[in-house]
Design a protein around this motif. Sequence first.
Motif, mmCIF file in Angstrom:
data_model
loop_
_atom_site.group_PDB
_atom_site.id
_atom_site.type_symbol
_atom_site.label_atom_id
_atom_site.label_comp_id
_atom_site.label_asym_id
_atom_site.label_seq_id
_atom_site.Cartn_x
_atom_site.Cartn_y
_atom_site.Cartn_z
ATOM 1 N N ALA A 34 0.894 -1.591 -0.230
ATOM 2 C CA ALA A 34 0.026 0.258 -0.152
ATOM 3 C C ALA A 34 0.859 1.322 0.038
ATOM 4 O O ALA A 34 0.941 2.107 -0.678
ATOM 5 N N LYS A 35 1.977 1.208 0.953
ATOM 6 C CA LYS A 35 2.829 2.410 1.118
ATOM 7 C C LYS A 35 3.374 2.943 -0.660
ATOM 8 O O LYS A 35 4.063 3.736 -1.335
ATOM 9 N N THR A 36 4.121 1.172 -1.108
ATOM 10 C CA THR A 36 4.961 1.939 -2.670
ATOM 11 C C THR A 36 3.902 2.491 -3.932
ATOM 12 O O THR A 36 3.960 3.213 -4.209
ATOM 13 N N TYR A 37 2.698 1.580 -3.163
ATOM 14 C CA TYR A 37 2.017 2.432 -4.496
ATOM 15 C C TYR A 37 1.106 3.739 -3.902
ATOM 16 O O TYR A 37 0.109 4.280 -4.525
ATOM 17 N N GLY A 38 1.381 4.280 -2.767
ATOM 18 C CA GLY A 38 1.235 5.485 -2.384
ATOM 19 C C GLY A 38 -0.004 5.891 -1.732
ATOM 20 O O GLY A 38 -1.292 6.862 -1.907
ATOM 21 N N LEU A 39 -0.487 4.965 -0.670
ATOM 22 C CA LEU A 39 -2.021 5.302 0.344
ATOM 23 C C LEU A 39 -1.170 6.414 0.161
ATOM 24 O O LEU A 39 -2.021 6.954 0.817
ATOM 25 N N ASP A 40 -0.433 6.305 1.179
ATOM 26 C CA ASP A 40 -0.473 7.677 2.085
ATOM 27 C C ASP A 40 -0.310 8.853 1.521
ATOM 28 O O ASP A 40 -1.010 10.381 2.262
ATOM 29 N N SER A 41 -0.489 9.317 0.170
ATOM 30 C CA SER A 41 -0.597 9.810 -0.604
ATOM 31 C C SER A 41 -2.264 10.228 -1.433
ATOM 32 O O SER A 41 -2.241 11.456 -2.105
ATOM 33 N N PHE A 42 -2.797 9.304 -0.235
ATOM 34 C CA PHE A 42 -4.210 9.303 -0.987
ATOM 35 C C PHE A 42 -5.185 10.410 -0.894
ATOM 36 O O PHE A 42 -5.756 10.634 -1.786
ATOM 37 N N GLY A 43 -4.986 11.077 0.409
ATOM 38 C CA GLY A 43 -5.577 12.732 0.684
ATOM 39 C C GLY A 43 -5.143 13.754 -0.687
ATOM 40 O O GLY A 43 -6.403 15.159 -0.415
ATOM 41 N N GLN A 44 -4.154 14.407 -0.537
ATOM 42 C CA GLN A 44 -3.939 14.647 -2.223
ATOM 43 C C GLN A 44 -4.975 14.681 -3.143
ATOM 44 O O GLN A 44 -4.405 15.396 -4.573
ATOM 45 N N ILE A 45 -5.218 13.573 -4.067
ATOM 46 C CA ILE A 45 -6.035 13.023 -5.290
ATOM 47 C C ILE A 45 -6.543 14.124 -5.182
ATOM 48 O O ILE A 45 -7.781 14.432 -4.445
ATOM 49 N N ASP A 46 -7.221 15.013 -6.229
ATOM 50 C CA ASP A 46 -7.829 15.610 -6.891
ATOM 51 C C ASP A 46 -9.718 14.470 -7.637
ATOM 52 O O ASP A 46 -10.355 15.105 -7.209
ATOM 53 N N ALA A 47 -8.594 13.977 -8.259
ATOM 54 C CA ALA A 47 -9.692 13.313 -9.466
ATOM 55 C C ALA A 47 -8.748 12.615 -10.027
ATOM 56 O O ALA A 47 -7.746 12.447 -10.112
ATOM 57 N N ILE A 48 -9.419 11.689 -10.266
ATOM 58 C CA ILE A 48 -9.220 9.940 -10.408
ATOM 59 C C ILE A 48 -9.965 9.578 -11.873
ATOM 60 O O ILE A 48 -11.986 10.336 -12.030
ATOM 61 N N ARG A 49 -9.599 10.122 -12.858
ATOM 62 C CA ARG A 49 -10.714 10.026 -14.415
ATOM 63 C C ARG A 49 -10.171 8.467 -15.072
ATOM 64 O O ARG A 49 -9.040 8.407 -15.277
ATOM 65 N N TYR A 50 -11.153 8.044 -16.052
ATOM 66 C CA TYR A 50 -11.015 6.477 -16.881
ATOM 67 C C TYR A 50 -11.711 6.403 -17.755
ATOM 68 O O TYR A 50 -13.281 7.362 -17.626
ATOM 69 N N THR A 51 -10.535 6.100 -18.700
ATOM 70 C CA THR A 51 -11.292 6.268 -20.723
ATOM 71 C C THR A 51 -11.323 5.255 -20.637
ATOM 72 O O THR A 51 -9.935 4.996 -20.924
ATOM 73 N N TRP A 52 -12.124 4.494 -21.701
ATOM 74 C CA TRP A 52 -12.072 3.340 -22.405
ATOM 75 C C TRP A 52 -12.479 3.372 -23.687
ATOM 76 O O TRP A 52 -13.866 4.171 -23.710
ATOM 77 N N ASN A 53 -11.918 2.796 -24.889
ATOM 78 C CA ASN A 53 -12.695 3.338 -26.151
ATOM 79 C C ASN A 53 -12.594 1.563 -26.766
ATOM 80 O O ASN A 53 -11.278 0.725 -26.771
ATOM 81 N N ALA A 54 -14.007 1.130 -27.529
ATOM 82 C CA ALA A 54 -13.323 0.019 -28.166
ATOM 83 C C ALA A 54 -14.161 -0.296 -29.609
ATOM 84 O O ALA A 54 -15.044 1.021 -29.569
#
Length: 79
Positions: free
Chosen positions: A37-57
């Motif tokens: 969790a620390k390696t993938y940035g869980l400690d910095s989760f509070g700094q995230i403003d938005a998560i965007r996801y897009t897919w196309n087919a």
Amino acid sequence: MTKLRRSVTIVGLFLGVLVLAANSWAQKRPPILEQIAKTYGLDSFGQIDAIRYTWNAQFPGVNVSRSWVWEPKTGKISF
């Protein structure tokens, strides 16, 4: 009738043990999970403003696109 009552009691006790065991397992987190969790940035989760996801087919004659945005601070989800 006593066999049925005994079976219900045994099943009830078994389910109670499972519930208690699940609670005790949930409280203990292995150190490797905390390290991941620390390696993938869980400690910095509070700094995230938005998560965007897009897919196309692309299919013959059809283009499909989907996207969503999650803003954790406001709890807003758009898609």
